[in-house]
Write an enzyme that holds these catalytic residues in place. Structure first.
Site, mmCIF file in Angstrom:
data_model
loop_
_atom_site.group_PDB
_atom_site.id
_atom_site.type_symbol
_atom_site.label_atom_id
_atom_site.label_comp_id
_atom_site.label_asym_id
_atom_site.label_seq_id
_atom_site.Cartn_x
_atom_site.Cartn_y
_atom_site.Cartn_z
ATOM 1 N N SER A 1 -7.207 4.358 9.619
ATOM 2 C CA SER A 1 -7.843 4.248 8.391
ATOM 3 C C SER A 1 -7.287 3.321 7.420
ATOM 4 C CB SER A 1 -8.179 6.016 7.774
ATOM 5 O OG SER A 1 -8.566 5.749 6.501
ATOM 6 N N HIS B 1 1.032 -1.313 -0.019
ATOM 7 C CA HIS B 1 -0.061 -0.115 0.080
ATOM 8 C C HIS B 1 0.940 1.302 -0.153
ATOM 9 C CE1 HIS B 1 -3.546 2.573 0.882
ATOM 10 N NE2 HIS B 1 -2.764 3.032 1.611
ATOM 11 N N LYS C 1 -8.604 -1.043 6.764
ATOM 12 C CA LYS C 1 -9.069 -1.599 5.675
ATOM 13 C C LYS C 1 -8.178 -2.757 5.296
ATOM 14 C CE LYS C 1 -8.825 2.525 3.910
ATOM 15 N NZ LYS C 1 -9.092 4.030 3.388
ATOM 16 N N ASP D 1 -14.778 3.220 8.412
ATOM 17 C CA ASP D 1 -13.813 4.236 7.739
ATOM 18 C C ASP D 1 -14.240 5.275 6.659
ATOM 19 O OD1 ASP D 1 -10.946 5.097 7.196
ATOM 20 O OD2 ASP D 1 -11.392 4.198 5.158
ATOM 21 N N ARG E 1 -13.921 13.559 7.723
ATOM 22 C CA ARG E 1 -12.712 14.109 7.765
ATOM 23 C C ARG E 1 -12.475 15.176 6.706
ATOM 24 N NH1 ARG E 1 -8.995 9.385 7.973
ATOM 25 N NH2 ARG E 1 -7.383 10.875 8.084
HETATM 26 N N1 URA Z 1 -5.358 7.104 2.765
HETATM 27 C C1 URA Z 1 -6.641 6.407 3.509
HETATM 28 O O1 URA Z 1 -6.993 5.374 3.212
HETATM 29 N N2 URA Z 1 -6.750 6.907 4.672
HETATM 30 C C2 URA Z 1 -6.296 8.220 5.136
HETATM 31 O O2 URA Z 1 -6.788 8.704 6.236
HETATM 32 C C3 URA Z 1 -5.555 8.728 4.370
HETATM 33 C C4 URA Z 1 -5.196 7.984 3.330
#
Ligand code: URA
Length: 434
Positions: free
Chosen positions: A183, A82, A187, A161, A168
């Protein structure tokens, strides 16, 4: 405990218990807490930070808000990769096939472009026919058959999220390190991986502008992973100039193809190989990281990463011939050149400006609902440190509509600094955490 008391305590820097955090997130997801109270809570977190225990509890609560994809029936260590988001960052499309060709199981759950940063799903969808909307069963089956599958996030994954991120986004609280860490990790944990290689971008084209913050974010995500029994390593890498030369979806697919045939830009090749090596090492294919580096290199040189990518494109309905015949990819209709105003050395290429200009001509999106134009973007002709003559081409913008072309071209002109003396050499891989 009333929500207002939790907000007040967080505002005053107190630590909340795991139960308090879990109840807050659960109630918010179910609609029991209004946005105005959650907004106040997020702002309190932004200013007062969170302890490691609080971040872990937040991550757990977000994972628990949805379902977890079960990949346990598939043999082997499942390793995902990621990136926190950058400009010209197409490393997933190079590192994942290399790691898969080396025997790692790579379930790739990717995102879309937002703001000035690009997204892997949009890049893949520029390949005619490529399908990213796999069902979970199709995803598992493809992973089993090819070691690699690409898909987008399903609505069942960490719905808390999704709701919190949207809030946010409109309350200026995206840039909170504990909120970013929970966050991303909620995931990734929900997606059934065993191990994760993170590329934490820092610099003008990244979310995080300072290395000290990137380090804190990386350490936090590695710690969250450890508490969930996941092996996580993070590279902190420079995003002050775009990665490689291509920015824009189909243009980046062309550069991926060149790189997988060992004819790509040096920075992109180097970072992709290091990410692939770490995936191979965490996937326990080799005993040492040095062996993993050697294996990644071999998979690049013998073309097996390239062949793996072709195989996966075909399996997901795409036309794999695009990797050899770029004319089969969506093509732009116009080209606008940006020229160097003087003789000198390129000392800066502001990645944020390049990303913004690219999004402006259609390669990215400002809101989630916007469509991207797969054909457009830009190709840099130079990188930082290169000598240029006055009038030399610094960059070419490829466009299909000229509405915002001049505005974008001005941004690109501003992105380049050409000075009389060369600047300092820049490190690409700045630190390793985990
Ligand atoms: N990417 C995400 O998945 N969440 C965040 O808060 C910032 C970048």
């Amino acid at each position: 405990m009333r929500t207002v008391d939790l907000i007040r305590r967080k505002r005053d820097g107190e630590e909340l218990s795991a139960e308090e955090i879990s109840s807050l997130i659960e109630q918010y997801t179910q609609g029991g807490i209004p946005d105005y109270q959650m907004s106040a809570f997020l702002m309190a977190v932004y200013f007062s930070d969170m302890t490691d225990q609080e971040v872990t509890a937040t991550t757990k609560a977000m994972v628990a808000s949805g379902s977890t994809i079960d990949l346990s029936g598939i043999a082997g260590v499942k390793v995902d990769k990621h990136s926190t988001g950058g400009v010209g960052d197409k490393t997933s499309l190079i590192a994942a096939p290399l790691a898969a060709a080396a025997g790692v199981m790579v379930p790739m759950m990717s995102g879309r472009a937002l703001g000035h940063t690009g997204g892997t799903l949009d890049k893949l969808e520029s390949i005619p026919g490529f399908r990213t909307s796999l069902s979970v069963d199709e995803f598992r089956e493809q992973l089993r058959m090819y070691n690699l599958a690409f898909m987008g996030q399903t609505p069942e994954v960490a719905p808390a999220d999704g709701k919190l991120y949207a809030l946010r986004d409109v309350t200026a609280t995206v840039e909170s390190i504990p909120l970013i860490a929970s966050s991303i990790m909620s995931k990734k944990i929900s997606e059934g991986m065993d191990a994760l290689v993170l590329d934490v971008k820092v610099g003008s084209g990244a979310f995080i502008k300072k290395q000290v913050d990137a380090r804190k974010l990386a350490q936090l995500m590695v710690a969250i992973g450890r508490r969930h029994d996941k092996r996580v390593q993070a590279l902190i890498t420079d995003m002050n100039q775009p990665l490689g030369y291509a920015v824009g979806n189909a243009l980046e697919i062309m550069e991926v193809s060149q790189t997988l045939q060992n004819a790509g830009p040096t920075d992109l090749t180097r970072l992709s190989l290091e990410l692939a090596a770490r995936m191979i090492f965490l996937g326990r294919v080799t005993m040492t990281l040095d062996d993993a580096r050697e294996l990644a290199q071999r998979k690049l040189l013998d073309g097996s990463g390239y062949r793996k990518f072709k195989e996966v494109i075909k399996a997901q309905g795409g036309d794999a011939n695009v990797l050899d015949r770029f004319d089969l990819l969506p093509n732009a209709t116009g080209v606008r050149e940006i020229l160097s105003p003087r003789n000198g050395f390129v000392t800066a290429i502001d990645a944020e400006y390049i990303g913004m200009a690219s999004a402006m001509i259609g390669a990215g999106r400002e809101t989630k609902e916007d469509a991207v134009d797969p054909a457009v973007g830009m190709i840099l002709e130079v990188k930082i440190g290169q000598k240029v003559d006055a009038g030399a081409v610094l960059c070419r913008l490829y466009y299909t509509k000229d509405e915002k072309l001049e505005e974008a071209a001005e941004l690109v002109e501003d992105a380049f600094r050409v000075s009389g003396t060369p600047g300092d050499e820049r490190e690409l891989i700045l630190e390793v955490v985990g």
